[in-house]
Design a protein around this motif. Structure first.
Motif, PDB file in Angstrom:
ATOM      1  N   PRO A 160      39.233 154.696  42.815  1.00 53.73           N
ATOM      2  CA  PRO A 160      37.907 154.524  42.204  1.00 53.73           C
ATOM      3  C   PRO A 160      37.979 153.815  40.856  1.00 53.73           C
ATOM      4  O   PRO A 160      38.955 153.955  40.119  1.00 53.73           O
ATOM      5  CB  PRO A 160      37.402 155.965  42.028  1.00 53.73           C
ATOM      6  CG  PRO A 160      38.219 156.787  42.951  1.00 53.73           C
ATOM      7  CD  PRO A 160      39.554 156.112  43.047  1.00 53.73           C
ATOM      8  N   THR A 164      32.270 151.163  35.281  1.00 48.83           N
ATOM      9  CA  THR A 164      31.264 150.547  36.125  1.00 48.83           C
ATOM     10  C   THR A 164      31.878 150.023  37.416  1.00 48.83           C
ATOM     11  O   THR A 164      32.917 149.363  37.393  1.00 48.83           O
ATOM     12  CB  THR A 164      30.599 149.374  35.382  1.00 48.83           C
ATOM     13  OG1 THR A 164      30.068 149.844  34.149  1.00 48.83           O
ATOM     14  CG2 THR A 164      29.477 148.774  36.203  1.00 48.83           C
ATOM     15  N   PHE A 165      31.227 150.312  38.526  1.00 46.11           N
ATOM     16  CA  PHE A 165      31.644 149.780  39.817  1.00 46.11           C
ATOM     17  C   PHE A 165      31.018 148.396  39.972  1.00 46.11           C
ATOM     18  O   PHE A 165      29.810 148.258  40.080  1.00 46.11           O
ATOM     19  CB  PHE A 165      31.186 150.732  40.927  1.00 46.11           C
ATOM     20  CG  PHE A 165      31.428 150.242  42.339  1.00 46.11           C
ATOM     21  CD1 PHE A 165      32.471 149.385  42.639  1.00 46.11           C
ATOM     22  CD2 PHE A 165      30.609 150.677  43.369  1.00 46.11           C
ATOM     23  CE1 PHE A 165      32.693 148.944  43.940  1.00 46.11           C
ATOM     24  CE2 PHE A 165      30.816 150.253  44.683  1.00 46.11           C
ATOM     25  CZ  PHE A 165      31.865 149.388  44.963  1.00 46.11           C
ATOM     26  N   THR A 173      33.098 154.237  43.390  1.00 48.12           N
ATOM     27  CA  THR A 173      32.874 155.275  42.379  1.00 48.12           C
ATOM     28  C   THR A 173      33.569 156.567  42.805  1.00 48.12           C
ATOM     29  O   THR A 173      33.727 156.824  43.995  1.00 48.12           O
ATOM     30  CB  THR A 173      31.376 155.554  42.208  1.00 48.12           C
ATOM     31  OG1 THR A 173      30.845 156.051  43.446  1.00 48.12           O
ATOM     32  CG2 THR A 173      30.620 154.286  41.818  1.00 48.12           C
ATOM     33  N   ASP A 174      33.946 157.372  41.824  1.00 48.58           N
ATOM     34  CA  ASP A 174      34.590 158.636  42.181  1.00 48.58           C
ATOM     35  C   ASP A 174      33.643 159.543  42.965  1.00 48.58           C
ATOM     36  O   ASP A 174      34.066 160.308  43.836  1.00 48.58           O
ATOM     37  CB  ASP A 174      35.162 159.348  40.950  1.00 48.58           C
ATOM     38  CG  ASP A 174      34.137 159.605  39.861  1.00 48.58           C
ATOM     39  OD1 ASP A 174      32.943 159.297  40.052  1.00 48.58           O
ATOM     40  OD2 ASP A 174      34.536 160.129  38.806  1.00 48.58           O
ATOM     41  N   SER A 175      32.325 159.423  42.700  1.00 51.10           N
ATOM     42  CA  SER A 175      31.365 160.276  43.402  1.00 51.10           C
ATOM     43  C   SER A 175      31.345 159.995  44.910  1.00 51.10           C
ATOM     44  O   SER A 175      31.099 160.897  45.712  1.00 51.10           O
ATOM     45  CB  SER A 175      29.958 160.098  42.815  1.00 51.10           C
ATOM     46  OG  SER A 175      29.510 158.755  42.957  1.00 51.10           O
TER      47      SER A 175
END
Length: 201
Positions: A160, A164-165, A173-175
């Protein structure tokens, strides 16, 4: 908007793949244009070969290499397709197939992994600018998880973005990973998201 479907990248899609990077992947003028997502396969030898080329030929080096890799089944992953065109790509393969992530070149990322483990590694997501914000990267990850489960992988992991992705920080993203039960591991300045795939009873 036309429906988006996810499928495995196949050798017969080599022309489509390079056309996606030529025309759509970075149509917003992003500085990563021209990457063709080959960095994780890029060796010092390939860089030396590129440097030895006449300057006018250098821009085509990564394009030609990407075409060759896809055609020969050595650049793998999953594509999002809409109206017959690629609109997103997730670079994913057996971890040891990536030069940059071999045990020799990236030993830290193998900590805690059994020697004979089969790991599906996701190194990048590239979604066309006009298709961003529609959950395509999330759908690519979902597909990758099912693929790993169905094809005998012991782990699935990704990297991740720390921040910013976007097209430069392209690891997702880690989410995206956390909601699917991945463990987030911080090693130095890098984040690894890793999930052990449960064996069938």
């Amino acid at each position: 908007m036309n429906q988006v479907s996810i499928q495995k990248l196949t050798p017969d899609m080599a022309e489509q793949y390079v056309a996606y990077f030529d025309n759509r992947a970075f149509s917003d003028g992003n500085e990563q244009k021209g990457c063709y997502c080959v960095w994780h396969h890029w060796t010092e030898q390939k860089e030396d070969e590129r440097s030895a080329m006449p300057e006018v030929e250098r821009p085509f080096c990564k394009r030609n290499y990407a075409y060759e890799l896809v055609k020969n089944g050595k650049l793998n992953g999953f594509v999002a397709v809409s109206d017959g065109e690629i609109v997103g790509f997730c670079n994913a393969d057996l971890k040891e197939n990536y030069f940059r992530h071999s045990r020799d070149n990236d030993p830290e990322s193998w900590d805690g992994i059994e020697l004979d483990s089969k790991i599906l590694t996701i190194v990048c997501y590239i979604v066309a600018p006009d298709m961003r914000g529609m959950g395509i990267a999330d759908s690519l990850l979902e597909y990758a998880c099912h693929y790993a489960e169905d094809n005998g992988f012991d782990y699935i992991e990704g990297y991740p973005s720390d921040g910013t992705f976007d097209a430069k920080n392209c690891g997702g993203t880690d989410s995206m990973y956390i909601k699917r039960g991945f463990q987030i591991i911080k090693t130095g300045d890098r984040i690894i998201a890793r999930k052990r795939i449960c064996e069938s009873d």
